[in-house]
Design a protein around this motif. Structure first.
Motif, PDB file in Angstrom:
ATOM      1  N   SER A   1       3.786  14.473 -16.850  1.00  0.00           N
ATOM      2  CA  SER A   1       3.095  14.044 -15.631  1.00  0.00           C
ATOM      3  C   SER A   1       2.084  15.092 -15.171  1.00  0.00           C
ATOM      4  O   SER A   1       0.975  14.751 -14.760  1.00  0.00           O
TER       5      SER A   1
ATOM      6  N   PHE B   1       6.809  11.724  -7.890  1.00  0.00           N
ATOM      7  CA  PHE B   1       7.189  10.314  -8.008  1.00  0.00           C
ATOM      8  C   PHE B   1       7.843  10.055  -9.365  1.00  0.00           C
ATOM      9  O   PHE B   1       8.828   9.316  -9.463  1.00  0.00           O
ATOM     10  N   VAL B   2       7.304  10.668 -10.419  1.00  0.00           N
ATOM     11  CA  VAL B   2       7.904  10.523 -11.749  1.00  0.00           C
ATOM     12  C   VAL B   2       9.317  11.096 -11.750  1.00  0.00           C
ATOM     13  O   VAL B   2      10.235  10.515 -12.342  1.00  0.00           O
TER      14      VAL B   2
ATOM     15  N   PHE C   1      11.334  11.221  -9.223  1.00  0.00           N
ATOM     16  CA  PHE C   1      12.114  10.230  -8.490  1.00  0.00           C
ATOM     17  C   PHE C   1      12.617   9.130  -9.429  1.00  0.00           C
ATOM     18  O   PHE C   1      13.791   8.776  -9.425  1.00  0.00           O
ATOM     19  N   CYS C   2      11.708   8.614 -10.261  1.00  0.00           N
ATOM     20  CA  CYS C   2      12.064   7.546 -11.196  1.00  0.00           C
ATOM     21  C   CYS C   2      13.046   8.029 -12.256  1.00  0.00           C
ATOM     22  O   CYS C   2      13.990   7.310 -12.620  1.00  0.00           O
TER      23      CYS C   2
ATOM     24  N   ILE D   1      16.683   8.365 -10.870  1.00  0.00           N
ATOM     25  CA  ILE D   1      17.305   7.048 -10.758  1.00  0.00           C
ATOM     26  C   ILE D   1      17.697   6.522 -12.139  1.00  0.00           C
ATOM     27  O   ILE D   1      18.795   5.972 -12.332  1.00  0.00           O
ATOM     28  N   LEU D   2      16.790   6.699 -13.122  1.00  0.00           N
ATOM     29  CA  LEU D   2      17.073   6.239 -14.489  1.00  0.00           C
ATOM     30  C   LEU D   2      18.292   6.941 -15.064  1.00  0.00           C
ATOM     31  O   LEU D   2      19.156   6.309 -15.684  1.00  0.00           O
TER      32      LEU D   2
ATOM     33  N   LYS E   1       4.980   4.080 -15.253  1.00  0.00           N
ATOM     34  CA  LYS E   1       4.779   4.180 -13.805  1.00  0.00           C
ATOM     35  C   LYS E   1       4.138   2.904 -13.262  1.00  0.00           C
ATOM     36  O   LYS E   1       4.551   2.383 -12.219  1.00  0.00           O
TER      37      LYS E   1
ATOM     38  N   PHE F   1       6.656   0.062 -13.201  1.00  0.00           N
ATOM     39  CA  PHE F   1       7.566   0.245 -12.070  1.00  0.00           C
ATOM     40  C   PHE F   1       6.895  -0.171 -10.769  1.00  0.00           C
ATOM     41  O   PHE F   1       7.492  -0.891  -9.940  1.00  0.00           O
TER      42      PHE F   1
ATOM     43  N   TRP G   1       7.791  -3.099  -8.041  1.00  0.00           N
ATOM     44  CA  TRP G   1       7.989  -2.697  -6.651  1.00  0.00           C
ATOM     45  C   TRP G   1       7.114  -3.519  -5.712  1.00  0.00           C
ATOM     46  O   TRP G   1       7.577  -4.009  -4.672  1.00  0.00           O
TER      47      TRP G   1
END
Length: 470
Positions: free
Chosen positions: A58, A85-86, A88-89, A92-93, A453, A456, A460
């Protein structure tokens, strides 16, 4: 900055960011253990390499580790926000795939907050430190600019507004004394011989900002500077055509500047994107479309007469005509081209041509799902510039600069422009221009991580709703 030193410098900055990332990671689990009395599970340590790899790609995509490409601190913050933000993803993953739920939200909260504080703070402190050292004379470079025209002044403004870069302009040489040089005019370009011979005033670099018509002067200056221990830089007169993705190469002895470098020019990257498209579209077709298509088909048939699918000619890669498949969302007798003006009619808010079920399909993006067949068979990609109907392409390519650049790659079901709010009607040329700019940025900055991204963000926006979806 020399290329090899720039790479070393950026690697050093990246290592700093990884250290801060690791500190945020460890502190987040420490807080969980101390405050909420949760036991640290050793499997979570495997999340850290995943987060570091994600940060690498990123930050490389946004060049957040390259302070010399940052126009302002605000621009730097925007790049950092993309990388966070990456993260964050990825968190969660990881928790989703490892079937952990008890500490996901709290860890995510602490980790993102710490990253959002530490990384921007490091950037700010670094710039302030550089500025302090340069004011003390540490590693400060003095520049003589040859050429007081528009290019020279634009370069001067950049140096003036970015003190942390450590450059100081000692003056200008130009064959015409210009009032806007504000007392920095040192004389005609021929005086460079005198300055180099006398060593007064002292300077470390010469930056030539002359027009191409001054070829003989540039050649003379290069010859004179080349005989001294002074670094020479030349700003090409066509610099406005060059963006951050340019590429310089030697072709059989001739230096070549490629104005636009597209990552997907590389065969191995095209193969990676194509493999992803095949796997992703296959999974969607098998796991989702296999049961969803019959339901949508039944709803279309029950609410309006006509075929289930709508097939339209659109332009694909290199302007090749493709058949784009969608669920029909308009009444059969609807016309794409206005009979009076002869212009293509884009879908509008409260458009009477749209059926009731069609409105729902368009807002939820479900009308686009048949295009996964286009993706699977190679006409389209999951992510890319949205394909436009032939009449709209013919109109737009005459009005919008660089419009056809978006056709250098395969069109997509979703794209960077769409997730940034530029979907739906573009009757205003400025909206189409903005869409094209986002599409070109995507082409020049493509990465698999960027595609993920965008996918996603598409899901969203489908969940929260998009005001431009109609």
């Amino acid at each position: 900055m020399e290329l090899r030193y720039k790479y070393r410098f950026n690697f050093f900055r990246f290592i700093n960011e990884v250290i801060l990332l690791t500190i945020s990671f460890v502190l987040s689990f420490y807080i969980l253990n101390r405050v909420y009395h949760r036991d640290f599970i050793m499997i979570n340590i495997w999340m850290l390499p995943l987060l570091v790899i994600g940060w690498y790609f990123s930050s490389r995509s946004t060049k957040s580790s390259d302070d010399f490409n940052s126009k302002s601190y605000t621009a730097t913050l925007y790049k950092i926000a993309n990388s966070i933000f990456v993260q964050f993803c990825l968190v969660i993953l990881f928790f989703f795939t490892s079937h952990q739920t008890y500490n996901t939200k709290r860890f995510l909260l602490f980790y993102i907050i710490l990253l959002g504080i530490l990384v921007p703070l490091e950037k700010l402190l670094y710039k302030k430190t550089l500025l302090y050292l340069h004011k003390k004379g540490v590693n400060r470079k003095r520049i003589l600019i040859v050429g007081g025209g528009r290019t020279g002044m634009q370069f001067s403004d950049i140096i003036t507004k970015n003190d942390h870069l450590g450059y100081e302009i000692i003056g200008f040489l130009d064959d015409e004394k210009k009032s806007h040089l504000n007392g920095q005019y040192l004389g005609p370009t021929s005086k460079i011989d005198e300055y180099l011979a006398s060593g007064t005033p002292e300077f470390d670099e010469v930056v030539v900002a002359l027009p191409n018509s001054a070829h003989n002067k540039i050649k003379h200056i290069a010859s004179v500077v080349g005989r001294n221990t002074i670094k020479l830089r030349i700003i090409p007169a066509y610099h406005e055509l060059i963006n951050s993705q340019y590429n310089v190469s030697i072709f059989n002895g001739f230096p070549m500047i490629t104005l636009r470098h597209e990552p997907l020019d590389e065969l191995h990257l095209r193969v990676i994107k194509r493999l992803f498209d095949i796997v992703f579209s296959f999974l969607v077709l098998i796991l989702v479309c296999s049961w969803l298509f019959p339901l949508i088909a039944l709803a279309i048939k029950l609410t309006s007469k006509g075929p289930i699918f709508f097939v339209q000619e659109r332009w694909g890669k290199k302007n090749r005509k493709i058949k784009c498949y969608k669920f029909r969302s308009m009444y059969v007798r609807s016309r794409d081209v206005d009979e009076v003006s002869g212009k293509y009619q884009q879908a509008k808010k409260n458009d009477p041509r749209i059926t009731k079920i069609g409105g729902f399909l368009r807002k939820s993006n479900l009308d686009e799902f048949p295009q996964f067949f286009n993706v699977f068979f190679g006409d389209m990609s999951v992510v890319g510039p949205r394909p436009h109907p032939t009449p709209l392409n013919l109109e737009s390519k005459e009005l919008i600069d660089n419009y056809l650049v978006r056709h250098l790659v395969k069109p997509g079901i979703t794209g960077w422009a769409q997730v940034n709010g530029f979907r739906g009607e573009t009757s205003d040329p400025s909206l189409m221009k903005a869409r094209v700019n986002y599409d070109i940025w995507y082409i020049e900055n493509w990465s698999l991580l960027l595609d993920l991204k965008i996918i996603f963000l598409t899901f969203w926006k489908t969940i929260v709703g998009d005001k431009n979806a109609f």
